[in-house]
Design a protein around this motif. Sequence first.
Motif, PDB file in Angstrom:
ATOM      1  N   PHE A   6       0.834  -1.199   0.000  1.00  0.00           N
ATOM      2  CA  PHE A   6       0.000   0.000   0.000  1.00  0.00           C
ATOM      3  C   PHE A   6       0.870   1.251   0.000  1.00  0.00           C
ATOM      4  O   PHE A   6       1.813   1.373   0.769  1.00  0.00           O
ATOM      5  N   THR A   7       0.511   2.193  -0.843  1.00  0.00           N
ATOM      6  CA  THR A   7       1.251   3.447  -0.920  1.00  0.00           C
ATOM      7  C   THR A   7       0.743   4.420   0.134  1.00  0.00           C
ATOM      8  O   THR A   7      -0.302   4.211   0.746  1.00  0.00           O
ATOM      9  N   LEU A   8       1.464   5.505   0.295  1.00  0.00           N
ATOM     10  CA  LEU A   8       1.065   6.541   1.238  1.00  0.00           C
ATOM     11  C   LEU A   8      -0.286   7.142   0.847  1.00  0.00           C
ATOM     12  O   LEU A   8      -1.124   7.398   1.706  1.00  0.00           O
ATOM     13  N   SER A   9      -0.490   7.348  -0.457  1.00  0.00           N
ATOM     14  CA  SER A   9      -1.769   7.926  -0.890  1.00  0.00           C
ATOM     15  C   SER A   9      -2.932   7.005  -0.546  1.00  0.00           C
ATOM     16  O   SER A   9      -3.995   7.478  -0.133  1.00  0.00           O
ATOM     17  N   TYR A  10      -2.737   5.696  -0.677  1.00  0.00           N
ATOM     18  CA  TYR A  10      -3.806   4.755  -0.316  1.00  0.00           C
ATOM     19  C   TYR A  10      -4.093   4.829   1.184  1.00  0.00           C
ATOM     20  O   TYR A  10      -5.251   4.814   1.599  1.00  0.00           O
ATOM     21  N   MET A  11      -3.052   4.930   1.980  1.00  0.00           N
ATOM     22  CA  MET A  11      -3.246   5.031   3.433  1.00  0.00           C
ATOM     23  C   MET A  11      -3.975   6.326   3.801  1.00  0.00           C
ATOM     24  O   MET A  11      -4.869   6.312   4.645  1.00  0.00           O
ATOM     25  N   LEU A  16      -9.076   9.086   5.379  1.00  0.00           N
ATOM     26  CA  LEU A  16     -10.152   9.995   4.986  1.00  0.00           C
ATOM     27  C   LEU A  16     -11.490   9.268   4.943  1.00  0.00           C
ATOM     28  O   LEU A  16     -12.491   9.742   5.478  1.00  0.00           O
ATOM     29  N   HIS A  17     -11.518   8.089   4.352  1.00  0.00           N
ATOM     30  CA  HIS A  17     -12.768   7.340   4.238  1.00  0.00           C
ATOM     31  C   HIS A  17     -13.236   6.799   5.589  1.00  0.00           C
ATOM     32  O   HIS A  17     -14.443   6.701   5.831  1.00  0.00           O
ATOM     33  N   PHE A  18     -12.310   6.496   6.473  1.00  0.00           N
ATOM     34  CA  PHE A  18     -12.710   6.087   7.819  1.00  0.00           C
ATOM     35  C   PHE A  18     -13.400   7.242   8.543  1.00  0.00           C
ATOM     36  O   PHE A  18     -14.425   7.048   9.209  1.00  0.00           O
ATOM     37  N   ALA A  63     -18.104   4.921   1.788  1.00  0.00           N
ATOM     38  CA  ALA A  63     -16.817   4.975   2.488  1.00  0.00           C
ATOM     39  C   ALA A  63     -16.275   3.574   2.750  1.00  0.00           C
ATOM     40  O   ALA A  63     -15.071   3.339   2.633  1.00  0.00           O
ATOM     41  N   LEU A  64     -17.160   2.644   3.089  1.00  0.00           N
ATOM     42  CA  LEU A  64     -16.713   1.260   3.286  1.00  0.00           C
ATOM     43  C   LEU A  64     -16.222   0.646   1.977  1.00  0.00           C
ATOM     44  O   LEU A  64     -15.200  -0.038   1.946  1.00  0.00           O
ATOM     45  N   LEU A  65     -16.948   0.884   0.900  1.00  0.00           N
ATOM     46  CA  LEU A  65     -16.528   0.340  -0.397  1.00  0.00           C
ATOM     47  C   LEU A  65     -15.197   0.919  -0.849  1.00  0.00           C
ATOM     48  O   LEU A  65     -14.391   0.224  -1.467  1.00  0.00           O
ATOM     49  N   TYR A  66     -14.969   2.183  -0.539  1.00  0.00           N
ATOM     50  CA  TYR A  66     -13.724   2.820  -0.947  1.00  0.00           C
ATOM     51  C   TYR A  66     -12.511   2.251  -0.214  1.00  0.00           C
ATOM     52  O   TYR A  66     -11.389   2.456  -0.652  1.00  0.00           O
ATOM     53  N   CYS A  67     -12.719   1.556   0.875  1.00  0.00           N
ATOM     54  CA  CYS A  67     -11.591   0.955   1.594  1.00  0.00           C
ATOM     55  C   CYS A  67     -11.122  -0.341   0.941  1.00  0.00           C
ATOM     56  O   CYS A  67     -10.095  -0.892   1.336  1.00  0.00           O
ATOM     57  N   ILE A  68     -11.855  -0.823  -0.038  1.00  0.00           N
ATOM     58  CA  ILE A  68     -11.434  -2.010  -0.787  1.00  0.00           C
ATOM     59  C   ILE A  68     -10.287  -1.588  -1.706  1.00  0.00           C
ATOM     60  O   ILE A  68     -10.426  -0.617  -2.461  1.00  0.00           O
ATOM     61  N   PRO A  69      -9.170  -2.301  -1.650  1.00  0.00           N
ATOM     62  CA  PRO A  69      -8.034  -1.912  -2.490  1.00  0.00           C
ATOM     63  C   PRO A  69      -8.399  -1.865  -3.972  1.00  0.00           C
ATOM     64  O   PRO A  69      -9.154  -2.696  -4.466  1.00  0.00           O
TER      65      PRO A  69
END
Length: 154
Positions: A6-11, A16-18, A63-69
């Motif tokens: 996982f990259t920094l942008s993904y983290m 944000l989504h959490f 927001a939950l869906l966006y946490c899927i890689p």
Amino acid sequence: MAIGNFTLSYMLFTILHFCQFALAITVCALYGVELDRARKANVSGDSKWIYAEVVGGLSAITALLYCIPYILRFAAIWVWNLVLFILWIVLFGIFGKMYINENPEGNHDIVRMRSAVWVVLANAILWLVSFIANLVYWWMHKERRSRFTSRAKV
């Protein structure tokens, strides 16, 4: 910089989504109290509170869906974020007009609803940030092809 795969942008997007998820659930709880009162009084729920629940529910699921890689790589993600931002701003306008200038005079329900209005605004701002960040991410990472034949990568 990457942690695992996982990259920094993904983290950062995940954080944000959490926050968006937490605030959406908070809004559902705050406005759900009014709907529960209406249900107990055998009165149909006011459309304003139902709208608040729908917007909160859509945002929480999103927001939950966006946490899927890798789901954020779809091109239209930023469009949906813009739609959610507009829905939150409309919700802020509806309840802000009702409660921001209201004097609670010891009424805890009005205090709760005034607090809920600011939670709605915070969530709207988070969706705006998400919209801008996803638009920039999409623009920077889109696959670019030549203008004339669309075959050569630029």
